[in-house]
Scaffold this active site. Structure first.
Site, short mmCIF file in Angstrom:
data_model
loop_
_atom_site.label_atom_id
_atom_site.label_comp_id
_atom_site.label_asym_id
_atom_site.label_seq_id
_atom_site.Cartn_x
_atom_site.Cartn_y
_atom_site.Cartn_z
N TYR A 94 -64.12 -117.40 -68.95
CA TYR A 94 -63.98 -118.94 -68.32
C TYR A 94 -63.50 -119.69 -69.41
O TYR A 94 -64.12 -120.01 -70.38
CB TYR A 94 -65.59 -119.15 -68.21
CG TYR A 94 -66.30 -118.64 -67.00
CD1 TYR A 94 -66.33 -119.13 -65.91
CD2 TYR A 94 -66.85 -117.22 -67.33
CE1 TYR A 94 -66.93 -118.46 -64.94
CE2 TYR A 94 -67.55 -116.54 -66.22
CZ TYR A 94 -67.46 -117.33 -65.06
OH TYR A 94 -67.92 -116.57 -64.10
N PHE A 150 -64.83 -126.32 -53.94
CA PHE A 150 -65.04 -125.21 -54.57
C PHE A 150 -65.05 -125.30 -56.27
O PHE A 150 -65.77 -124.68 -57.09
CB PHE A 150 -63.59 -124.42 -54.69
CG PHE A 150 -63.27 -123.63 -53.27
CD1 PHE A 150 -64.63 -123.44 -52.34
CD2 PHE A 150 -62.15 -123.41 -52.65
CE1 PHE A 150 -64.33 -123.11 -50.87
CE2 PHE A 150 -61.98 -122.95 -51.50
CZ PHE A 150 -63.06 -122.72 -50.57
N LYS A 180 -69.35 -108.42 -73.45
CA LYS A 180 -68.90 -107.41 -72.31
C LYS A 180 -67.74 -106.59 -72.47
O LYS A 180 -67.94 -105.22 -72.01
CB LYS A 180 -68.58 -108.48 -71.19
CG LYS A 180 -69.71 -109.24 -70.57
CD LYS A 180 -69.24 -110.15 -69.22
CE LYS A 180 -68.62 -111.48 -69.66
NZ LYS A 180 -68.40 -112.19 -68.39
N ARG A 215 -72.19 -111.02 -63.20
CA ARG A 215 -73.69 -111.09 -63.17
C ARG A 215 -73.80 -111.66 -61.86
O ARG A 215 -75.05 -111.12 -61.23
CB ARG A 215 -73.97 -112.41 -64.19
CG ARG A 215 -75.57 -112.58 -64.23
CD ARG A 215 -75.77 -114.04 -64.73
NE ARG A 215 -75.31 -115.01 -63.84
CZ ARG A 215 -75.22 -116.31 -63.63
NH1 ARG A 215 -76.14 -116.75 -64.99
NH2 ARG A 215 -74.98 -117.12 -63.17
N ALA A 253 -74.10 -109.30 -66.99
CA ALA A 253 -72.81 -108.74 -66.96
C ALA A 253 -72.67 -107.70 -67.92
O ALA A 253 -72.21 -106.34 -67.71
CB ALA A 253 -71.59 -109.64 -66.71
N GLN A 260 -61.94 -117.38 -64.63
CA GLN A 260 -62.14 -118.60 -63.45
C GLN A 260 -60.74 -119.47 -63.22
O GLN A 260 -59.89 -119.43 -64.19
CB GLN A 260 -63.24 -119.31 -63.87
CG GLN A 260 -63.39 -120.55 -62.90
CD GLN A 260 -63.71 -120.21 -61.62
OE1 GLN A 260 -62.90 -119.93 -60.51
NE2 GLN A 260 -64.96 -120.06 -61.10
N HIS A 314 -53.60 -113.15 -61.69
CA HIS A 314 -54.68 -112.71 -60.64
C HIS A 314 -54.97 -113.96 -59.74
O HIS A 314 -55.47 -115.03 -60.10
CB HIS A 314 -55.96 -112.58 -61.35
CG HIS A 314 -57.09 -111.98 -60.57
ND1 HIS A 314 -57.03 -110.68 -59.69
CD2 HIS A 314 -58.33 -112.43 -60.04
CE1 HIS A 314 -58.08 -110.61 -59.01
NE2 HIS A 314 -58.80 -111.52 -59.16
N GLU A 366 -56.99 -111.49 -54.91
CA GLU A 366 -58.39 -111.40 -54.61
C GLU A 366 -58.59 -111.81 -53.16
O GLU A 366 -58.01 -112.76 -52.66
CB GLU A 366 -59.13 -112.15 -55.68
CG GLU A 366 -60.96 -112.20 -55.25
CD GLU A 366 -61.47 -112.55 -56.22
OE1 GLU A 366 -61.32 -112.32 -57.75
OE2 GLU A 366 -62.08 -113.73 -56.23
N HIS A 381 -66.03 -106.03 -55.97
CA HIS A 381 -66.70 -106.94 -57.19
C HIS A 381 -68.15 -106.36 -57.15
O HIS A 381 -68.61 -105.91 -55.86
CB HIS A 381 -66.79 -108.23 -56.63
CG HIS A 381 -65.62 -109.08 -56.98
ND1 HIS A 381 -65.44 -110.25 -57.44
CD2 HIS A 381 -64.18 -108.74 -56.91
CE1 HIS A 381 -64.15 -110.74 -57.30
NE2 HIS A 381 -63.45 -109.68 -57.26
N ASP A 394 -74.22 -114.71 -58.67
CA ASP A 394 -74.77 -116.16 -58.30
C ASP A 394 -76.31 -115.65 -57.86
O ASP A 394 -76.34 -114.47 -57.13
CB ASP A 394 -74.04 -117.07 -57.40
CG ASP A 394 -72.74 -117.48 -57.85
OD1 ASP A 394 -72.61 -117.65 -59.16
OD2 ASP A 394 -71.88 -117.42 -57.05
N SER A 429 -52.11 -108.96 -59.63
CA SER A 429 -53.39 -108.75 -58.63
C SER A 429 -53.86 -109.73 -57.79
O SER A 429 -53.43 -111.16 -57.93
CB SER A 429 -54.48 -108.26 -59.43
OG SER A 429 -54.97 -109.12 -60.24
#
Length: 275
Positions: free
Chosen positions: A135, A206, A155, A96, A113, A166, A256, A7, A66, A98, A5
């Site tokens: 994460y 980043f 979740k 969730r 989330a 991430q 991803h 993004e 998203h 930022d 996938s």
């Protein structure tokens, strides 16, 4: 068959939108399971995200918006969810999100989330496949690694189908994370997030914002070649290809890619992998 996938983020200009649709056409050659389109802090790209998802879906490509809960009311969230359902969207990346500058959690009706996942399930049942964040190097605001693992499991227990991580450059972090999840009884698939290395300054910026670790050996090598764009891209391609090879050998169910709205780096890595 490994799931692939890609993004994107919603461009701000007509030119950017046109370029992104061209990028999508190139990436469609890899028959991805879906594309995803990000959502700004506090819903700041709400309309751009919704518009871009519609345009990406015109290419008969499954596209997942998203959706973050922080900074939006419960009714605003439900309005978006119903709109996506009614337009035929079948997948959402539920986050969730930022906090916008100056906003506190008390101002949000839906704070986490797992609450967002539960709300979407209550409203739409099993209509959507729900992806959530994971994460391997621990969320920068988590109190501990164990708490972070427990939060991901909540979740999934709330109704999410799978995780998107991430980005990271240490395959062992992913392996340890998956082992920890399995020990809790959570067997949901978790797809590694892959960030091609295109620009050293951007990568460092980043990574500082999102808490992704750049290993010392990698940072040192990138510092040595940072002024040579071609060298950075060639070295980055080699490093990320090797990372992906190891992750797939460890049993990762797919990849991803964080494309930064560009196609070539992701395509080269996938070609190197024979995918």
């Amino acid at each position: 068959m490994k799931r692939i996938s890609f993004e994107f983020f919603p461009p701000k200009t007509d030119e950017g939108r046109t370029k992104l649709l061209t990028t999508q056409q190139k990436l469609l050659a890899k028959t991805p399971a879906f594309f995803s389109c990000t959502f700004g802090a506090g819903g700041s790209t709400r309309d751009n995200t919704r518009e871009m998802v519609d345009k990406l879906r015109e290419q008969h490509a499954d596209t997942a918006p998203h959706l973050s809960c922080i900074g939006q009311s419960r009714e605003e969230i439900l309005e978006l969810v119903r709109g996506y359902r009614d337009s035929g969207v079948r997948r959402i990346v539920a986050l969730r999100g930022d906090l916008p500058s100056g906003m506190g959690y008390a101002q949000s009706e839906v704070k986490y989330a797992d609450d967002l996942v539960r709300l979407i399930r209550e409203e739409t049942g099993d209509h959507f496949t729900l992806e959530v964040a994971a994460y391997p190097e621990m969320h920068p605001q988590a109190r501990s690694f164990e708490d972070d693992i427990a939060h991901f499991k909540r979740k999934i227990d709330a109704g999410a189908n799978s995780g998107l991580t991430q980005y990271f450059y240490n395959a062992d972090a992913y392996g340890y994370y998956m082992d920890a999840l399995r020990r809790t009884g959570c067997d949901a698939p978790v797809y590694p997030g892959i960030m091609p290395i295109l620009n050293v300054a951007n990568l460092i910026r980043f990574s500082g914002v999102c808490g992704a670790d750049i290993p010392r050996w990698l940072r040192s090598k990138l510092d040595d070649i940072k002024d040579d764009d071609q060298a950075v891209k060639a070295f980055g391609e080699e490093v990320v290809t090797r990372l992906c090879e190891r992750l797939l050998a460890m049993g990762a169910p797919g990849l991803h890619f964080y494309t930064m709205n560009q196609a070539q780096a992701s395509l080269r890595i996938l070609d190197n992998l024979g995918l």
